[in-house]
Design a protein around this motif. Sequence first.
Motif, PDB file in Angstrom:
ATOM      1  N   UNK A  87      67.817  19.194  51.404  1.00 34.00           N
ATOM      2  CA  UNK A  87      67.515  18.536  52.680  1.00 34.00           C
ATOM      3  C   UNK A  87      66.571  19.389  53.520  1.00 34.00           C
ATOM      4  N   UNK A  88      66.764  20.704  53.528  1.00 31.67           N
ATOM      5  CA  UNK A  88      65.862  21.588  54.263  1.00 31.67           C
ATOM      6  C   UNK A  88      64.452  21.538  53.681  1.00 31.67           C
ATOM      7  N   UNK A  89      64.341  21.544  52.355  1.00 32.89           N
ATOM      8  CA  UNK A  89      63.025  21.476  51.716  1.00 32.89           C
ATOM      9  C   UNK A  89      62.339  20.150  52.027  1.00 32.89           C
ATOM     10  N   UNK A  90      63.093  19.052  52.020  1.00 35.76           N
ATOM     11  CA  UNK A  90      62.518  17.748  52.323  1.00 35.76           C
ATOM     12  C   UNK A  90      62.042  17.697  53.776  1.00 35.76           C
ATOM     13  N   UNK A  91      62.822  18.284  54.693  1.00 34.74           N
ATOM     14  CA  UNK A  91      62.431  18.295  56.107  1.00 34.74           C
ATOM     15  C   UNK A  91      61.173  19.133  56.305  1.00 34.74           C
TER      16      UNK A  91
END
Length: 123
Positions: A87-91
């Motif tokens: 989720x952090x990488x996608x954000x």
Amino acid sequence: MKKPPSVVITDAARSPGDQLHSREIRYVTMMGARVACLIVGGVLVSLDVPLLPIWLTLCVAGMVLLPWMAVLIANDRAPKTKAERAADAAAREHRQNALADTPVASGEPVTIDSEIVDPDKTH
């Protein structure tokens, strides 16, 4: 036919308050062990115990090392799960794409002043 839920509550991470509470418990436990080392060291000095220097060295090492270890453990948080890292990488990727899609203003540069000047009024 119903679609299964994409997120199951049992897969949820522990709440920050719950994590803090468990770190507080660990900290208090380790500091309690430090107090126990202090009390045991005091009792050992007052009694005639064989191998007293070795026991006192262990008690002093516990009194010195336990606070340092307690602070390190209390300030540590649980590692991120694979889902949180994804989720952090996608954000991050979403922010980078949004910045890349922002049009660059062409023409005269914008100047930001601290005073609002009315061109109709003269000084």
